[in-house]
Write a protein that holds these residues in place. Sequence first.
Motif, PDB file in Angstrom:
ATOM      1  N   PRO A   1       0.833  -1.212   0.000  1.00 41.63           N
ATOM      2  CA  PRO A   1       0.000   0.000   0.000  1.00 41.63           C
ATOM      3  C   PRO A   1       0.864   1.256   0.000  1.00 41.63           C
ATOM      4  O   PRO A   1       1.870   1.329   0.718  1.00 41.63           O
ATOM      5  CB  PRO A   1      -0.801  -0.130   1.305  1.00 41.63           C
TER       6      PRO A   1
ATOM      7  N   ARG B   1      -7.838   0.493   8.371  1.00 45.97           N
ATOM      8  CA  ARG B   1      -6.644  -0.361   8.292  1.00 45.97           C
ATOM      9  C   ARG B   1      -6.936  -1.759   8.835  1.00 45.97           C
ATOM     10  O   ARG B   1      -6.483  -2.761   8.278  1.00 45.97           O
ATOM     11  CB  ARG B   1      -5.498   0.293   9.066  1.00 45.97           C
TER      12      ARG B   1
ATOM     13  N   LEU C   1      -8.988  -3.551   6.263  1.00 52.31           N
ATOM     14  CA  LEU C   1      -8.128  -3.938   5.152  1.00 52.31           C
ATOM     15  C   LEU C   1      -7.303  -5.165   5.516  1.00 52.31           C
ATOM     16  O   LEU C   1      -7.180  -6.108   4.727  1.00 52.31           O
ATOM     17  CB  LEU C   1      -7.219  -2.780   4.767  1.00 52.31           C
TER      18      LEU C   1
ATOM     19  N   SER D   1      -9.507  -8.230   5.489  1.00 51.49           N
ATOM     20  CA  SER D   1      -9.876  -8.619   4.129  1.00 51.49           C
ATOM     21  C   SER D   1      -8.696  -9.257   3.399  1.00 51.49           C
ATOM     22  O   SER D   1      -8.866 -10.255   2.676  1.00 51.49           O
ATOM     23  CB  SER D   1     -10.377  -7.408   3.349  1.00 51.49           C
TER      24      SER D   1
ATOM     25  N   VAL E   1     -11.131  -5.084  -2.861  1.00 54.09           N
ATOM     26  CA  VAL E   1     -10.823  -4.850  -1.450  1.00 54.09           C
ATOM     27  C   VAL E   1     -10.083  -3.527  -1.278  1.00 54.09           C
ATOM     28  O   VAL E   1     -10.394  -2.726  -0.384  1.00 54.09           O
ATOM     29  CB  VAL E   1      -9.997  -6.023  -0.886  1.00 54.09           C
ATOM     30  N   LEU E   2      -9.095  -3.262  -2.124  1.00 52.46           N
ATOM     31  CA  LEU E   2      -8.340  -2.015  -2.023  1.00 52.46           C
ATOM     32  C   LEU E   2      -9.244  -0.816  -2.317  1.00 52.46           C
ATOM     33  O   LEU E   2      -9.181   0.200  -1.615  1.00 52.46           O
ATOM     34  CB  LEU E   2      -7.153  -2.042  -2.993  1.00 52.46           C
TER      35      LEU E   2
ATOM     36  N   GLU F   1     -11.595   0.403   0.519  1.00 53.09           N
ATOM     37  CA  GLU F   1     -10.979   1.204   1.580  1.00 53.09           C
ATOM     38  C   GLU F   1     -10.262   2.431   1.035  1.00 53.09           C
ATOM     39  O   GLU F   1      -9.607   3.151   1.790  1.00 53.09           O
ATOM     40  CB  GLU F   1      -9.991   0.344   2.382  1.00 53.09           C
TER      41      GLU F   1
ATOM     42  N   VAL G   1      -7.666   2.572  -0.943  1.00 55.18           N
ATOM     43  CA  VAL G   1      -6.216   2.364  -0.831  1.00 55.18           C
ATOM     44  C   VAL G   1      -5.622   2.101  -2.206  1.00 55.18           C
ATOM     45  O   VAL G   1      -6.143   1.292  -2.983  1.00 55.18           O
ATOM     46  CB  VAL G   1      -5.904   1.176   0.107  1.00 55.18           C
TER      47      VAL G   1
END
Length: 259
Positions: free
Chosen positions: A99, A108, A111, A114, A140-141, A144, A146
Amino acid sequence: MRARSALFDVYGGHLRERGGAATIAALVRLLEPLDFAAPAVRTAVSRTVRQGWLTPVRLPDGPGYAMTPRAERRLDEAAARIYRTRPSTWDGRWHVVVPQELPAREARERLSSSLQLLGYGALGPVTWIAPRPSPELADVLAAEGVTASTFHGEHEGDPAELAARAWDLAELGRDYARFVAEWEPAVSAVDGSSAAEAFATSQRFLHAWRKFLFRDPGLPRELLPEDWPGAAAAEFFDRHTARLAPAARKFVDDCLGTH
């Protein structure tokens, strides 16, 4: 087991292969042997819809809920790891996720959870590795907010030592052995003569086994310790799941009104 988890297991284990949709009445019937009352099932469905896993649909038998594409990807990914249907070959390279900037604490933690579910292990606060890339990683990224650098890389050293750093394999092995010891008497006592009992036992059995998805990335055999307890646990799970499957399928078909 929570109603939401039971709902996921039913969709992934039974409804996915039957079109991925069911009426709310059928869902209530399916979760009744697991001791969930109708209000709890409806609440779980509503929450799952808000989270983007299910979507309302109109079915011939009445209002129902179908899996979203996001849910299909998640459940297909989970099924591949639960039943170990992926090719077992490994080319010696890791899929690395770095990340660019870590989110706030709550995001966080989500994340991290996940990524573990997708089979990634942490080498540090900003470096994650997996033996293979996950098709869900981008979702998933993005969820969030990210941005991350991702690439394949080969470790300059013993890959088994790297795996032992990213995952606590000793503790995981002990828990696999404990799983077999704890479930052997409970699951062996169910002979399948009662379809509802077989379904309930198989779902609880699956739920207990599914917890290993958060901890076991499905490492290739050459990276695992000698006499890996996970192999015996997987054989135990497969054997009893197959034994209870005919009665469990009958119960599902009865609840859905299909044969």
